[in-house]
Design an enzyme around this catalytic site. Structure first.
Site, short mmCIF file in Angstrom:
data_model
loop_
_atom_site.label_atom_id
_atom_site.label_comp_id
_atom_site.label_asym_id
_atom_site.label_seq_id
_atom_site.Cartn_x
_atom_site.Cartn_y
_atom_site.Cartn_z
N SER A 270 -7.21 0.32 -1.55
CA SER A 270 -7.40 1.14 -0.42
C SER A 270 -7.48 0.36 1.00
CB SER A 270 -8.74 2.10 -0.41
OG SER A 270 -8.91 2.77 0.65
N TYR B 256 -17.69 2.93 -1.77
CA TYR B 256 -16.41 2.94 -2.17
C TYR B 256 -15.42 1.72 -1.54
CZ TYR B 256 -11.55 4.72 -2.23
OH TYR B 256 -10.29 4.95 -2.58
#
Length: 314
Positions: free
Chosen positions: A200, A213
C-alpha cells in the site's frame, strides 16, 4: 447523487457500463455510504470495475495455477479475472460471509474457460493457510503463483484507540498470513514461479489514522525484499504491488470512515494527482506483469507503485 467521471480520452459508452474506447473511471463525489465488515462488493455503489474491457490478453499465464487470498472482491477479484483471461486456473480464498461475492468471481473466471476453486476460511490460522495450499494443489494439480492480497484495516483517531485484539487481527491478516502462505507454498513452487503481495502507499507515507495497517504494509515490503534474495537463487521471484486509493469494499467498510469520508475517497489534499481512486481493473495488470515470467523474469524484490501519479521513496 450523480457520479461524475474523469475522462482522459473520449470513449463511447456500451450497454453494461463498458466502453468501446479508452476507459472513463468514476470520480468522487460518490454516494454517502458505509458497509458492514467484511464489506460485500455487490452492495457498493458505484460497483467497482474489474472486467477490464480494453485489456488485451496474450496467453502470458497459459496453464498456470494461482492462489489468491481476498480473491472474492476488489483487487483480488480483478486479478483472478485477468489471470483467467491470460490462461490460468485460480483458487480464491475469502471469508465465509463473502460467499456471494466469491460466486460472482467464480462465474467471471469460468466465463473465460478457466477453473475457479473457492476456498472460504480465515487466514489468521496457520494450519488453514497450509490447507489452502494443499487443497489448491490437490484440486488444480500444482501451484505456480501465490498472491497474498487479503487485508484488514480500520482508521483510528489515536493509537490509544487500537486494542491489542485489533492490532493482533491486523497483523495476523496482513503479515502473518503472508508468511504462513509462503512457508506452505515454497516446497511446491518450481523455477519460474512467482509470489506477489499487496502492499500500500501507506507503507511509505504512514498516515496518522492507520498506524497498525501502515506498519503491516511496511513489514510486507521488507519481508518481500528479504524473501526475494533467497528465492531468486531457486528461480522464484517475489515482488509486491503498492496501490494508492482503490475503489473496493476495504475503505467503505473501514469502521473509522464516515459516509462522508467514503463519498470523498480518493480526492482532496492527500489524493493522488489523478484526483480519484483507482478501479480494481487498473491494478490487475500489474499483477499479471509480475506473475508473467516473460514480462518480469529479471524483476524480484521490488515494490511496484500504482499510485495515480503520486511519487514516494522507500
Amino acid at each position: 447523487m450523480a457520479i461524475t467521471s474523469r475522462t482522459q480520452k473520449r470513449g463511447t459508452q456500451r450497454e453494461g457500463g463498458t466502453l468501446s474506447g479508452p476507459q472513463q473511471e468514476p470520480k468522487p463525489p460518490f454516494p454517502r455510504q458505509h458497509l458492514e465488515k467484511p464489506g460485500i462488493e455487490s452492495k457498493l455503489r458505484p460497483r467497482p470495475r474489474y472486467e477490464a474491457p480494453n485489456y488485451k490478453p496474450a496467453h502470458k499465464l497459459k496453464d498456470k495455477v494461482a492462489l489468491i487470498t481476498g480473491g472474492d472482491s476488489g483487487i483480488g477479484r480483478a486479478v483472478a479475472v485477468l489471470f483467467a483471461r491470460e490462461g490460468a486456473d485460480v483458487a480464491i480464498n475469502y471469508l465465509a460471509e463473502e460467499e456471494t461475492d466469491a460466486q460472482e468471481t467464480k462465474a467471471a473466471v469460468e466465463k473465460h474457460g478457466r477453473k475457479c476453486l473457492t476456498l472460504p476460511g480465515d487466514i489468521r490460522d496457520s494450519s488453514f493457510c497450509g490447507n489452502l495450499v494443499e487443497k489448491t494443489i490437490r484440486t488444480l494439480g500444482k501451484l505456480d503463483i501465490l498472491v497474498s492480497n487479503a487485508a484488514w484495516q480500520n482508521h483510528k483517531d489515536s493509537i490509544l484507540d487500537i486494542t491489542d485484539k485489533e492490532f493482533d487481527r491486523t497483523f495476523k491478516t496482513n503479515v502473518y498470513a503472508y508468511f504462513w502462505l509462503v512457508k506452505a507454498a515454497l516446497p511446491h513452487l518450481k523455477p519460474g514461479s512467482a509470489i506477489i503481495a499487496t502492499s500500500s502507499e501507506t507503507s511509505f507515507e504512514g498516515p496518522e489514522g492507520l498506524p497498525d495497517y501502515s506498519a503491516t504494509k511496511g513489514a510486507i515490503n521488507t519481508l518481500t525484499k528479504s524473501l526475494a534474495q533467497r528465492l531468486m537463487r531457486e528461480g522464484i521471484r517475489g515482488n509486491a504491488v503498492a496501490p494508492g486509493p482503490v475503489w473496493t469494499p476495504l475503505n467503505p467498510s473501514d469502521e473509522g470512515n464516515t459516509p462522508k469520508d467514503v463519498a470523498e475517497f480518493g480526492s482532496g489534499e492527500h489524493a493522488p494527482p489523478i484526483q480519484r481512486p483507482a478501479q480494481p481493473e487498473e491494478l490487475a495488470p500489474a499483477y499479471v506483469f509480475l506473475a508473467s515470467e516473460t514480462d518480469s523474469s529479471y524483476i524480484s524484490g521490488q515494490v511496484l507503485r500504482v499510485m495515480g501519479g503520486k511519487t514516494s521513496g522507500g
